[in-house]
Write a protein that holds these residues in place. Structure first.
Motif, PDB file in Angstrom:
ATOM      1  N   VAL A  52       0.835  -1.198   0.000  1.00  0.00           N
ATOM      2  CA  VAL A  52       0.000   0.000   0.000  1.00  0.00           C
ATOM      3  C   VAL A  52       0.871   1.249   0.000  1.00  0.00           C
ATOM      4  CG1 VAL A  52      -1.617   1.353   1.394  1.00  0.00           C
ATOM      5  CG2 VAL A  52      -1.996  -1.096   1.082  1.00  0.00           C
ATOM      6  N   GLY A  53       1.947   1.213   0.802  1.00  0.00           N
ATOM      7  CA  GLY A  53       2.845   2.356   0.858  1.00  0.00           C
ATOM      8  C   GLY A  53       3.458   2.662  -0.490  1.00  0.00           C
ATOM      9  N   TRP A  77       1.475   6.161  -7.315  1.00  0.00           N
ATOM     10  CA  TRP A  77       0.231   6.590  -7.955  1.00  0.00           C
ATOM     11  C   TRP A  77       0.329   7.926  -8.703  1.00  0.00           C
ATOM     12  CZ3 TRP A  77      -3.880   4.923 -10.074  1.00  0.00           C
ATOM     13  CH2 TRP A  77      -4.938   5.784 -10.357  1.00  0.00           C
ATOM     14  N   ALA A  99       5.649   9.519   3.199  1.00  0.00           N
ATOM     15  CA  ALA A  99       4.640   8.694   3.860  1.00  0.00           C
ATOM     16  C   ALA A  99       4.778   7.230   3.443  1.00  0.00           C
ATOM     17  CB  ALA A  99       3.238   9.209   3.516  1.00  0.00           C
ATOM     18  N   ALA A 100       5.051   7.014   2.174  1.00  0.00           N
ATOM     19  CA  ALA A 100       5.213   5.650   1.675  1.00  0.00           C
ATOM     20  C   ALA A 100       6.417   4.968   2.312  1.00  0.00           C
ATOM     21  CB  ALA A 100       5.371   5.669   0.155  1.00  0.00           C
ATOM     22  N   THR A 103       4.137  12.367  -0.411  1.00  0.00           N
ATOM     23  CA  THR A 103       3.624  10.998  -0.528  1.00  0.00           C
ATOM     24  C   THR A 103       4.766   9.976  -0.495  1.00  0.00           C
ATOM     25  OG1 THR A 103       3.647  11.285  -2.940  1.00  0.00           O
ATOM     26  CG2 THR A 103       1.539  11.624  -1.803  1.00  0.00           C
ATOM     27  N   ASP A 104       5.939  10.370  -1.013  1.00  0.00           N
ATOM     28  CA  ASP A 104       7.093   9.475  -0.974  1.00  0.00           C
ATOM     29  C   ASP A 104       7.560   9.244   0.459  1.00  0.00           C
ATOM     30  OD1 ASP A 104       7.015   9.514  -3.756  1.00  0.00           O
ATOM     31  OD2 ASP A 104       8.406  11.204  -3.871  1.00  0.00           O
ATOM     32  N   PHE A 126       2.251   1.793  -3.403  1.00  0.00           N
ATOM     33  CA  PHE A 126       1.203   2.232  -4.330  1.00  0.00           C
ATOM     34  C   PHE A 126       0.959   3.730  -4.160  1.00  0.00           C
ATOM     35  CE2 PHE A 126      -3.197   3.105  -5.482  1.00  0.00           C
ATOM     36  CZ  PHE A 126      -3.240   2.560  -6.750  1.00  0.00           C
ATOM     37  N   ILE A 127       0.963   4.202  -2.904  1.00  0.00           N
ATOM     38  CA  ILE A 127       0.785   5.631  -2.632  1.00  0.00           C
ATOM     39  C   ILE A 127       1.912   6.435  -3.276  1.00  0.00           C
ATOM     40  CG2 ILE A 127       0.832   7.383  -0.801  1.00  0.00           C
ATOM     41  CD1 ILE A 127      -0.589   5.345   0.999  1.00  0.00           C
ATOM     42  N   ALA A 128       3.146   5.881  -3.209  1.00  0.00           N
ATOM     43  CA  ALA A 128       4.285   6.586  -3.786  1.00  0.00           C
ATOM     44  C   ALA A 128       4.233   6.611  -5.307  1.00  0.00           C
ATOM     45  CB  ALA A 128       5.585   5.933  -3.324  1.00  0.00           C
TER      46      ALA A 128
END
Length: 295
Positions: A129-130, A136, A269-270, A266-267, A132-134
């Motif tokens: 999930v992490g 997306w 957070a990922a 986002t990177d 994917f967030i990075a």
């Protein structure tokens, strides 16, 4: 110890994408890949059989597994990913890399009967999930061809199958010997594909980008990192492949340093999710645990 080796592997493996980007400024993808494999294979062969001489040659029953590994790990996986980089975005490529541990876990469960704990599944899921967030934002802003997606998917599947197959066959050969033959075999098989797929687009610039890229891809990645990869696979194929979750994170850092790309929130957070996922799945263990397992 194992944690340090896993992180070092991820660090080196992620640098391959940066080196490839520089190399693609001077030639076509498969030409770069084939040159890398044939040169690296030749150097390894000379080291193993001409300079050291105490490494044994593969026995009759070991040639078939070596051919399969060369086909899966070199020709199909690396050849496919080099070619696909011209067809899909870097973000999408990073996302597909993270799918490999899931494929290995599923194949190990079916093929090797390796039981997977709930913590392992949850850890891999959180890490996925992490990433994917990075990835997306890059996916949303770029386009990818159907052929690129198909080739990239085949490459990822090939690497997963190769990892599990390596664990299953249990070759009684040192990692440097296995790596030598898989690179030679895989690079040789890739030659006709390079000719037929790139005969109309081939170009070559003998410059610093090409030589620097080949140096890094040959000595650091094809030789050094692959020997480390086989060591990690012998310990545990699933845990070894889980370290691939870290490669896109290191990739963002390298891209910022060498390609002047910005690191988004986002990177960051990922990265936190990936590290937590690795911890939950059991890849990040205390040094005391690692030493106890090594004794």
């Amino acid at each position: 110890m194992k944690t340090a080796l896993g992180l070092f592997f991820a660090l080196l493996w992620s640098s391959a994408a940066i080196a490839t980007k520089y190399g693609l400024l001077s030639t076509t993808p498969l030409a770069l890949a084939t040159s890398r494999f044939l040169i690296a294979g030749t150097l390894l062969f000379c080291y193993v059989y001409l300079f050291r001489r105490h490494y044994r040659w593969p026995r009759a029953g070991e040639w078939r597994p070596l051919f399969v590994l060369g086909l899966l790990n070199t020709t199909l996986y690396l050849g496919a990913t080099f070619w696909a980089l011209n067809k899909v975005s870097a973000g999408l490529f990073n996302l597909f890399v993270t799918a490999n541990p899931f494929l290995v876990a599923c194949l190990s469960y079916v093929w090797l009967k390796r039981a997977l704990s709930i913590k392992e599944w949850c850890g891999m899921g959180i890490a996925g999930v992490g990433l994917f967030i990075a990835a997306w934002p890059s996916i949303a802003e770029s386009e990818a061809s159907i052929s690129g997606l198909i080739v990239l998917s085949l490459g990822m599947i090939s690497m997963a199958v190769g990892s599990v197959y390596f664990k299953k066959v249990q070759l009684d050969l040192l990692g440097v010997v296995i790596n030598t033959w898989q690179i030679i075999i895989g690079g040789t098989v890739l030659i006709p594909f390079t000719y037929f797929l790139e005969q109309d687009t081939f170009f070559l610039k003998m410059d610093a980008n090409l030589f620097g890229s080949l140096f890094w891809l040959i000595f650091i990645i094809s030789i050094g990192t692959m020997v480390l990869w086989f060591y990690l696979l012998k310990q545990d194929a699933v845990k070894a492949n889980n370290w691939l979750f870290m490669t896109p994170i290191f990739g963002y850092i390298f891209a910022a340093i060498f390609l002047d790309e910005q690191i988004a929130s986002t990177d960051i957070a990922a990265t936190a999710l990936v590290i937590f996922g690795l911890f939950l799945s059991g890849n990040i263990v205390s040094s005391k645990q690692s030493l106890r397992k090594l004794q």
